[in-house]
Design an enzyme around this catalytic site. Sequence first.
Site, PDB file in Angstrom:
ATOM      1  CE  LYS A 135      -3.086  -1.940   2.996  1.00  0.00           C
ATOM      2  NZ  LYS A 135      -4.037  -2.041   4.068  1.00  0.00           N
ATOM      3  CD  GLN A 179      -3.237  -4.876   6.414  1.00  0.00           C
ATOM      4  OE1 GLN A 179      -3.174  -3.843   5.748  1.00  0.00           O
ATOM      5  NE2 GLN A 179      -3.686  -6.009   5.927  1.00  0.00           N
ATOM      6  CG  ASP A 202     -11.378  -0.058   3.584  1.00  0.00           C
ATOM      7  OD1 ASP A 202     -10.865  -0.110   2.459  1.00  0.00           O
ATOM      8  OD2 ASP A 202     -10.984  -0.722   4.560  1.00  0.00           O
TER       9      ASP A 202
END
Length: 375
Positions: A135, A179, A202
Amino acid sequence: MASAAASSCSSISMMFLTHSCGATSSTAHRLLPPGCLRHRLHCHPLQMGPTYLRCLTFHSSAAEPPSPPHVVLPHASLTTEANTKVIDGKAVAKQIRDEITVEVSRMKEAIGVIPGLAVILVGDRKDSATYVRNKKKACESVGISSLEVHLAEDSTEEEVLKHISGYNDDPSVHGILVQLPLPSHMNEQNVLNAVRIEKDVDGFHPLNIGRLAMRGREPLFVPCTPKGCIELLHRHGISIKGKRAVVIGRSNIVGMPAALLLQREDATVTVVHSRTNNPEEITKQADIIISAVGQPNMVKGSWIKPGAVIIDVGINPVEDPSSPRGYRLVGDVCYEEAIEVASAVTPVPGGVGPMTIAMLLQNTLISAKRMHNFE
Ligand code: NDP
Protein backbone atom coordinates in the site's frame (compact mmCIF):
# COMPACT_ATOMS: atom_id res chain seq x y z
CA MET A 1 -21.62 -20.49 -28.24
CA ALA A 2 -19.30 -22.87 -26.44
CA SER A 3 -20.79 -25.93 -24.89
CA ALA A 4 -20.07 -26.62 -21.27
CA ALA A 5 -18.84 -30.08 -22.14
CA ALA A 6 -16.10 -28.67 -24.34
CA SER A 7 -14.76 -26.44 -21.60
CA SER A 8 -12.17 -27.22 -18.96
CA CYS A 9 -14.27 -25.31 -16.43
CA SER A 10 -16.06 -28.37 -15.20
CA SER A 11 -12.93 -30.37 -14.40
CA ILE A 12 -11.20 -28.23 -11.82
CA SER A 13 -10.83 -28.72 -8.13
CA MET A 14 -10.61 -25.86 -5.70
CA MET A 15 -7.72 -25.74 -3.30
CA PHE A 16 -8.18 -26.24 0.39
CA LEU A 17 -6.92 -23.28 2.29
CA THR A 18 -6.40 -22.22 5.81
CA HIS A 19 -8.34 -19.15 6.61
CA SER A 20 -7.33 -16.51 9.10
CA CYS A 21 -10.52 -17.17 11.06
CA GLY A 22 -9.35 -20.71 11.64
CA ALA A 23 -11.56 -22.37 9.06
CA THR A 24 -9.96 -24.71 6.56
CA SER A 25 -12.05 -25.13 3.50
CA SER A 26 -12.16 -25.03 -0.24
CA THR A 27 -14.99 -22.59 0.17
CA ALA A 28 -13.76 -20.94 3.28
CA HIS A 29 -16.38 -18.22 3.21
CA ARG A 30 -19.20 -20.68 3.55
CA LEU A 31 -17.74 -22.51 6.54
CA LEU A 32 -16.63 -19.62 8.64
CA PRO A 33 -18.04 -18.99 12.06
CA PRO A 34 -21.18 -16.87 11.63
CA GLY A 35 -20.48 -13.18 11.89
CA CYS A 36 -16.75 -13.63 11.63
CA LEU A 37 -15.98 -10.01 10.93
CA ARG A 38 -12.31 -10.74 10.75
CA HIS A 39 -13.01 -13.02 7.84
CA ARG A 40 -14.98 -10.39 5.99
CA LEU A 41 -12.49 -7.69 6.52
CA HIS A 42 -9.37 -9.74 6.26
CA CYS A 43 -10.58 -10.80 2.88
CA HIS A 44 -11.08 -7.32 1.71
CA PRO A 45 -8.39 -6.81 -0.89
CA LEU A 46 -6.96 -4.00 1.13
CA GLN A 47 -6.67 -6.20 4.15
CA MET A 48 -5.86 -9.58 2.81
CA GLY A 49 -2.72 -11.64 2.99
CA PRO A 50 -1.00 -14.48 1.23
CA THR A 51 -2.14 -17.16 3.65
CA TYR A 52 -5.51 -16.78 2.07
CA LEU A 53 -4.96 -17.50 -1.55
CA ARG A 54 -8.29 -16.20 -2.71
CA CYS A 55 -6.91 -12.89 -1.70
CA LEU A 56 -3.52 -13.35 -3.25
CA THR A 57 -4.07 -11.35 -6.39
CA PHE A 58 -4.44 -8.20 -4.43
CA HIS A 59 -1.89 -8.86 -1.85
CA SER A 60 0.96 -7.70 -3.93
CA SER A 61 0.90 -6.30 -7.36
CA ALA A 62 4.36 -7.75 -7.80
CA ALA A 63 3.05 -11.14 -6.79
CA GLU A 64 0.07 -11.08 -9.10
CA PRO A 65 0.21 -14.02 -11.45
CA PRO A 66 0.22 -13.22 -15.15
CA SER A 67 -3.10 -12.35 -16.71
CA PRO A 68 -4.52 -14.48 -19.45
CA PRO A 69 -2.64 -13.77 -22.65
CA HIS A 70 -3.94 -10.61 -24.20
CA VAL A 71 -2.33 -7.37 -25.17
CA VAL A 72 -2.92 -4.02 -23.54
CA LEU A 73 -4.46 -1.62 -25.99
CA PRO A 74 -4.67 2.12 -25.40
CA HIS A 75 -8.37 1.81 -24.68
CA ALA A 76 -7.64 -1.03 -22.29
CA SER A 77 -9.46 -3.83 -24.01
CA LEU A 78 -8.95 -6.41 -26.67
CA THR A 79 -11.52 -7.58 -29.15
CA THR A 80 -11.28 -11.31 -29.57
CA GLU A 81 -12.12 -13.38 -32.61
CA ALA A 82 -15.59 -13.89 -31.22
CA ASN A 83 -15.85 -10.08 -30.95
CA THR A 84 -15.81 -10.18 -27.19
CA LYS A 85 -13.90 -7.41 -25.52
CA VAL A 86 -11.53 -8.44 -22.78
CA ILE A 87 -11.71 -5.67 -20.22
CA ASP A 88 -8.17 -5.07 -19.09
CA GLY A 89 -8.34 -3.96 -15.48
CA LYS A 90 -4.59 -3.55 -15.19
CA ALA A 91 -4.52 -1.01 -18.00
CA VAL A 92 -7.53 0.90 -16.65
CA ALA A 93 -6.03 0.90 -13.16
CA LYS A 94 -2.79 2.29 -14.56
CA GLN A 95 -4.69 5.00 -16.37
CA ILE A 96 -6.42 5.94 -13.12
CA ARG A 97 -3.17 5.95 -11.18
CA ASP A 98 -1.66 8.23 -13.79
CA GLU A 99 -4.62 10.58 -13.41
CA ILE A 100 -4.24 10.54 -9.64
CA THR A 101 -0.55 11.36 -9.98
CA VAL A 102 -1.42 14.45 -12.01
CA GLU A 103 -4.09 15.57 -9.55
CA VAL A 104 -1.88 15.02 -6.52
CA SER A 105 0.83 17.16 -8.01
CA ARG A 106 -1.67 19.85 -9.11
CA MET A 107 -3.00 20.01 -5.56
CA LYS A 108 0.46 20.20 -4.09
CA GLU A 109 1.43 23.04 -6.39
CA ALA A 110 -1.81 24.97 -5.93
CA ILE A 111 -2.35 24.75 -2.19
CA GLY A 112 0.68 22.92 -0.85
CA VAL A 113 -1.34 19.94 0.38
CA ILE A 114 -0.29 16.33 -0.15
CA PRO A 115 -3.00 13.69 0.37
CA GLY A 116 -2.09 11.32 3.20
CA LEU A 117 -3.12 7.75 3.97
CA ALA A 118 -2.46 6.33 7.45
CA VAL A 119 -2.23 2.62 8.05
CA ILE A 120 -2.27 1.00 11.48
CA LEU A 121 -0.64 -2.40 11.68
CA VAL A 122 -0.79 -4.48 14.84
CA GLY A 123 1.28 -7.61 15.37
CA ASP A 124 3.89 -9.48 13.37
CA ARG A 125 1.96 -11.22 10.63
CA LYS A 126 4.23 -11.31 7.62
CA ASP A 127 1.33 -11.16 5.19
CA SER A 128 -0.07 -8.04 6.84
CA ALA A 129 3.36 -6.41 6.86
CA THR A 130 3.82 -7.18 3.16
CA TYR A 131 0.42 -5.80 2.33
CA VAL A 132 1.09 -2.59 4.24
CA ARG A 133 4.35 -2.29 2.35
CA ASN A 134 2.50 -2.66 -0.94
CA LYS A 135 0.00 0.00 0.00
CA LYS A 136 2.85 2.31 0.86
CA LYS A 137 4.44 1.58 -2.51
CA ALA A 138 1.18 2.29 -4.32
CA CYS A 139 0.86 5.59 -2.45
CA GLU A 140 4.43 6.56 -3.26
CA SER A 141 3.91 5.78 -6.93
CA VAL A 142 1.21 8.46 -7.20
CA GLY A 143 2.69 10.97 -4.75
CA ILE A 144 0.30 10.28 -1.85
CA SER A 145 2.09 10.35 1.47
CA SER A 146 1.68 7.31 3.66
CA LEU A 147 2.03 7.11 7.39
CA GLU A 148 2.26 3.92 9.31
CA VAL A 149 2.20 2.90 12.91
CA HIS A 150 3.29 -0.60 13.80
CA LEU A 151 2.16 -1.80 17.23
CA ALA A 152 3.22 -4.96 19.04
CA GLU A 153 0.98 -8.02 19.03
CA ASP A 154 0.26 -7.58 22.74
CA SER A 155 -0.79 -3.93 22.45
CA THR A 156 -4.12 -3.05 23.98
CA GLU A 157 -7.22 -2.00 22.10
CA GLU A 158 -6.94 1.36 23.86
CA GLU A 159 -3.53 1.91 22.30
CA VAL A 160 -4.94 1.25 18.84
CA LEU A 161 -7.87 3.56 19.54
CA LYS A 162 -5.45 6.22 20.70
CA HIS A 163 -3.60 6.07 17.38
CA ILE A 164 -6.84 6.19 15.42
CA SER A 165 -7.88 9.20 17.44
CA GLY A 166 -4.54 10.83 16.67
CA TYR A 167 -4.97 10.23 12.93
CA ASN A 168 -8.60 11.37 13.13
CA ASP A 169 -7.31 14.71 14.40
CA ASP A 170 -4.24 14.92 12.17
CA PRO A 171 -4.95 17.31 9.28
CA SER A 172 -2.23 15.72 7.15
CA VAL A 173 -4.13 12.41 7.18
CA HIS A 174 -7.05 12.12 4.76
CA GLY A 175 -7.65 8.38 4.90
CA ILE A 176 -7.22 5.78 7.65
CA LEU A 177 -6.96 2.03 7.26
CA VAL A 178 -6.60 -0.46 10.07
CA GLN A 179 -4.77 -3.49 8.74
CA LEU A 180 -6.70 -6.64 9.56
CA PRO A 181 -6.80 -9.12 11.07
CA LEU A 182 -6.24 -7.61 14.47
CA PRO A 183 -5.01 -9.79 17.33
CA SER A 184 -7.84 -11.85 18.78
CA HIS A 185 -7.99 -9.92 22.05
CA MET A 186 -9.22 -6.83 20.19
CA ASN A 187 -12.73 -6.03 19.08
CA GLU A 188 -12.43 -5.18 15.41
CA GLN A 189 -15.80 -3.56 15.17
CA ASN A 190 -14.95 -1.14 17.99
CA VAL A 191 -11.68 -0.32 16.34
CA LEU A 192 -13.12 0.22 12.87
CA ASN A 193 -16.02 2.29 14.15
CA ALA A 194 -13.51 4.65 15.72
CA VAL A 195 -12.32 5.82 12.29
CA ARG A 196 -13.87 9.18 11.43
CA ILE A 197 -16.41 8.80 8.63
CA GLU A 198 -14.67 11.60 6.72
CA LYS A 199 -11.51 9.45 6.64
CA ASP A 200 -13.20 6.07 6.04
CA VAL A 201 -11.60 5.52 2.63
CA ASP A 202 -12.72 1.86 2.64
CA GLY A 203 -16.32 3.09 2.57
CA PHE A 204 -17.56 0.38 4.93
CA HIS A 205 -18.85 2.68 7.64
CA PRO A 206 -22.59 2.07 8.14
CA LEU A 207 -23.26 5.75 7.47
CA ASN A 208 -21.53 5.56 4.11
CA ILE A 209 -23.36 2.35 3.17
CA GLY A 210 -26.66 3.85 4.40
CA ARG A 211 -26.19 6.90 2.22
CA LEU A 212 -25.32 4.68 -0.72
CA ALA A 213 -28.64 2.90 -0.26
CA MET A 214 -30.77 6.04 0.01
CA ARG A 215 -31.98 8.11 -2.91
CA GLY A 216 -30.81 11.67 -2.84
CA ARG A 217 -27.99 10.96 -0.39
CA GLU A 218 -24.34 10.81 -1.23
CA PRO A 219 -21.87 8.55 0.55
CA LEU A 220 -18.56 10.16 1.40
CA PHE A 221 -16.78 7.06 0.10
CA VAL A 222 -17.84 4.10 -2.01
CA PRO A 223 -16.24 0.71 -1.20
CA CYS A 224 -13.24 0.18 -3.44
CA THR A 225 -14.02 -3.11 -5.22
CA PRO A 226 -17.62 -2.35 -6.29
CA LYS A 227 -16.53 1.13 -7.22
CA GLY A 228 -13.83 -0.42 -9.40
CA CYS A 229 -16.44 -2.61 -11.13
CA ILE A 230 -18.59 0.38 -12.08
CA GLU A 231 -15.53 2.34 -13.16
CA LEU A 232 -14.61 -0.46 -15.56
CA LEU A 233 -18.08 -0.25 -17.12
CA HIS A 234 -17.89 3.54 -17.40
CA ARG A 235 -14.45 3.55 -18.91
CA HIS A 236 -15.52 1.04 -21.53
CA GLY A 237 -18.54 3.10 -22.51
CA ILE A 238 -20.92 0.40 -21.34
CA SER A 239 -24.20 2.06 -20.49
CA ILE A 240 -25.95 0.94 -17.34
CA LYS A 241 -29.16 2.97 -17.39
CA GLY A 242 -32.23 0.85 -18.07
CA LYS A 243 -30.20 -2.35 -18.29
CA ARG A 244 -31.08 -5.55 -16.49
CA ALA A 245 -28.25 -6.31 -14.09
CA VAL A 246 -27.69 -9.39 -11.98
CA VAL A 247 -25.29 -9.31 -9.06
CA ILE A 248 -24.31 -12.75 -7.85
CA GLY A 249 -23.32 -12.53 -4.17
CA ARG A 250 -24.58 -10.17 -1.49
CA SER A 251 -21.61 -9.62 0.81
CA ASN A 252 -21.23 -6.31 2.63
CA ILE A 253 -17.96 -5.59 0.89
CA VAL A 254 -18.76 -6.46 -2.72
CA GLY A 255 -22.15 -7.84 -3.75
CA MET A 256 -24.44 -5.59 -1.73
CA PRO A 257 -22.70 -2.28 -2.52
CA ALA A 258 -22.30 -3.33 -6.17
CA ALA A 259 -26.07 -3.86 -6.41
CA LEU A 260 -26.70 -0.47 -4.76
CA LEU A 261 -24.32 1.23 -7.17
CA LEU A 262 -25.96 -0.35 -10.22
CA GLN A 263 -29.36 0.73 -8.95
CA ARG A 264 -28.11 4.28 -8.47
CA GLU A 265 -27.10 4.16 -12.12
CA ASP A 266 -30.68 3.24 -13.06
CA ALA A 267 -30.16 -0.43 -13.80
CA THR A 268 -32.90 -2.87 -12.84
CA VAL A 269 -31.06 -5.05 -10.40
CA THR A 270 -31.57 -8.60 -9.19
CA VAL A 271 -29.35 -10.10 -6.51
CA VAL A 272 -28.64 -13.81 -6.67
CA HIS A 273 -27.32 -15.56 -3.56
CA SER A 274 -26.82 -19.02 -2.16
CA ARG A 275 -30.53 -19.50 -1.45
CA THR A 276 -31.74 -18.32 -4.85
CA ASN A 277 -33.81 -20.76 -6.86
CA ASN A 278 -32.93 -21.01 -10.55
CA PRO A 279 -29.84 -18.78 -10.48
CA GLU A 280 -29.02 -19.79 -14.06
CA GLU A 281 -32.42 -18.74 -15.36
CA ILE A 282 -32.24 -15.38 -13.56
CA THR A 283 -28.65 -14.68 -14.55
CA LYS A 284 -29.42 -15.44 -18.18
CA GLN A 285 -31.75 -12.43 -18.30
CA ALA A 286 -28.96 -10.01 -17.43
CA ASP A 287 -27.38 -7.46 -19.73
CA ILE A 288 -24.74 -6.92 -17.05
CA ILE A 289 -23.50 -9.56 -14.63
CA ILE A 290 -21.32 -8.79 -11.63
CA SER A 291 -20.27 -11.97 -9.92
CA ALA A 292 -18.75 -11.95 -6.41
CA VAL A 293 -19.27 -15.42 -5.05
CA GLY A 294 -16.01 -17.25 -4.53
CA GLN A 295 -16.95 -20.41 -6.48
CA PRO A 296 -14.58 -21.27 -9.31
CA ASN A 297 -16.20 -21.21 -12.74
CA MET A 298 -19.73 -21.35 -11.34
CA VAL A 299 -21.20 -19.19 -14.07
CA LYS A 300 -21.15 -21.25 -17.26
CA GLY A 301 -21.70 -20.11 -20.80
CA SER A 302 -25.27 -21.36 -20.60
CA TRP A 303 -25.95 -18.80 -17.81
CA ILE A 304 -25.03 -15.88 -20.05
CA LYS A 305 -27.28 -14.01 -22.44
CA PRO A 306 -25.51 -13.47 -25.76
CA GLY A 307 -23.97 -10.00 -25.74
CA ALA A 308 -24.03 -9.59 -21.95
CA VAL A 309 -21.22 -7.77 -20.14
CA ILE A 310 -19.49 -9.69 -17.38
CA ILE A 311 -17.55 -8.31 -14.45
CA ASP A 312 -15.98 -11.21 -12.58
CA VAL A 313 -14.91 -10.25 -9.06
CA GLY A 314 -14.27 -13.79 -7.85
CA ILE A 315 -10.75 -14.99 -7.18
CA ASN A 316 -10.43 -18.68 -6.63
CA PRO A 317 -7.29 -20.79 -6.46
CA VAL A 318 -7.62 -24.11 -8.20
CA GLU A 319 -5.11 -26.93 -8.39
CA ASP A 320 -2.83 -26.76 -11.38
CA PRO A 321 0.10 -29.16 -11.36
CA SER A 322 1.48 -27.46 -14.48
CA SER A 323 1.97 -24.21 -12.57
CA PRO A 324 5.18 -23.83 -10.53
CA ARG A 325 3.04 -22.90 -7.54
CA GLY A 326 0.73 -25.85 -8.01
CA TYR A 327 -2.31 -23.65 -8.40
CA ARG A 328 -3.75 -20.92 -10.55
CA LEU A 329 -6.43 -18.34 -9.98
CA VAL A 330 -9.77 -18.41 -11.73
CA GLY A 331 -12.89 -16.33 -11.42
CA ASP A 332 -16.49 -17.21 -10.65
CA VAL A 333 -17.22 -17.19 -14.35
CA CYS A 334 -16.01 -19.82 -16.78
CA TYR A 335 -13.84 -17.50 -18.83
CA GLU A 336 -13.46 -19.77 -21.85
CA GLU A 337 -17.20 -20.12 -22.21
CA ALA A 338 -17.99 -16.50 -21.35
CA ILE A 339 -15.65 -15.19 -24.02
CA GLU A 340 -17.72 -17.03 -26.64
CA VAL A 341 -21.06 -15.60 -25.50
CA ALA A 342 -20.53 -12.23 -23.84
CA SER A 343 -19.79 -8.89 -25.48
CA ALA A 344 -17.23 -7.96 -22.81
CA VAL A 345 -15.64 -9.80 -19.93
CA THR A 346 -13.04 -9.16 -17.23
CA PRO A 347 -10.29 -11.77 -16.87
CA VAL A 348 -9.07 -13.21 -13.57
CA PRO A 349 -6.47 -12.18 -12.69
CA GLY A 350 -6.04 -8.79 -14.29
CA GLY A 351 -9.65 -7.63 -14.27
CA VAL A 352 -11.27 -6.21 -11.16
CA GLY A 353 -8.32 -6.92 -8.88
CA PRO A 354 -6.00 -4.09 -9.96
CA MET A 355 -8.90 -1.65 -9.75
CA THR A 356 -9.31 -2.05 -6.00
CA ILE A 357 -6.03 -0.43 -4.99
CA ALA A 358 -6.55 2.27 -7.63
CA MET A 359 -9.90 3.07 -6.02
CA LEU A 360 -8.26 3.27 -2.58
CA LEU A 361 -5.84 5.84 -3.91
CA GLN A 362 -8.70 7.67 -5.59
CA ASN A 363 -10.74 7.70 -2.36
CA THR A 364 -7.76 9.15 -0.51
CA LEU A 365 -7.40 11.90 -3.12
CA ILE A 366 -11.14 12.62 -2.99
CA SER A 367 -10.93 12.90 0.77
CA ALA A 368 -8.03 15.35 0.64
CA LYS A 369 -9.75 17.48 -2.00
CA ARG A 370 -12.96 17.56 0.01
CA MET A 371 -11.22 18.52 3.24
CA HIS A 372 -9.39 21.37 1.52
CA ASN A 373 -12.23 22.46 -0.75
CA PHE A 374 -9.97 21.87 -3.72
CA GLU A 375 -11.71 21.41 -7.06
P1 NDP B 1 -18.49 -13.68 0.64
O1 NDP B 1 -18.22 -15.11 0.94
O2 NDP B 1 -18.53 -12.70 1.71
O3 NDP B 1 -19.86 -13.62 -0.16
C1 NDP B 1 -20.15 -14.56 -1.14
C2 NDP B 1 -21.54 -14.34 -1.62
O4 NDP B 1 -21.79 -15.30 -2.64
C3 NDP B 1 -22.60 -14.53 -0.55
O5 NDP B 1 -23.57 -13.53 -0.64
C4 NDP B 1 -23.19 -15.90 -0.87
O6 NDP B 1 -24.55 -16.01 -0.62
C5 NDP B 1 -23.00 -15.98 -2.36
N1 NDP B 1 -22.90 -17.35 -2.80
C6 NDP B 1 -22.11 -18.32 -2.30
N2 NDP B 1 -22.32 -19.48 -2.98
C7 NDP B 1 -23.23 -19.20 -3.91
C8 NDP B 1 -23.86 -19.98 -4.91
N3 NDP B 1 -23.56 -21.26 -5.09
N4 NDP B 1 -24.77 -19.39 -5.69
C9 NDP B 1 -25.08 -18.09 -5.54
N5 NDP B 1 -24.52 -17.29 -4.60
C10 NDP B 1 -23.60 -17.86 -3.81
O7 NDP B 1 -17.43 -13.27 -0.47
P2 NDP B 1 -16.90 -11.82 -0.91
O8 NDP B 1 -18.00 -11.01 -1.40
O9 NDP B 1 -15.98 -11.29 0.12
O10 NDP B 1 -15.96 -12.26 -2.13
C11 NDP B 1 -16.52 -12.92 -3.26
C12 NDP B 1 -15.41 -13.27 -4.22
O11 NDP B 1 -14.81 -12.07 -4.67
C13 NDP B 1 -14.26 -14.08 -3.63
O12 NDP B 1 -13.76 -14.94 -4.62
C14 NDP B 1 -13.22 -13.05 -3.25
O13 NDP B 1 -11.93 -13.58 -3.23
C15 NDP B 1 -13.40 -12.08 -4.37
N6 NDP B 1 -13.03 -10.72 -4.05
C16 NDP B 1 -12.39 -10.04 -5.01
C17 NDP B 1 -12.08 -8.74 -4.82
C18 NDP B 1 -11.44 -7.99 -5.92
O14 NDP B 1 -10.95 -6.90 -5.70
N7 NDP B 1 -11.45 -8.53 -7.15
C19 NDP B 1 -12.38 -8.04 -3.57
C20 NDP B 1 -13.12 -8.83 -2.62
C21 NDP B 1 -13.42 -10.12 -2.88
P3 NDP B 1 -25.19 -15.94 0.87
O15 NDP B 1 -25.21 -14.49 1.22
O16 NDP B 1 -26.53 -16.54 0.70
O17 NDP B 1 -24.27 -16.74 1.74
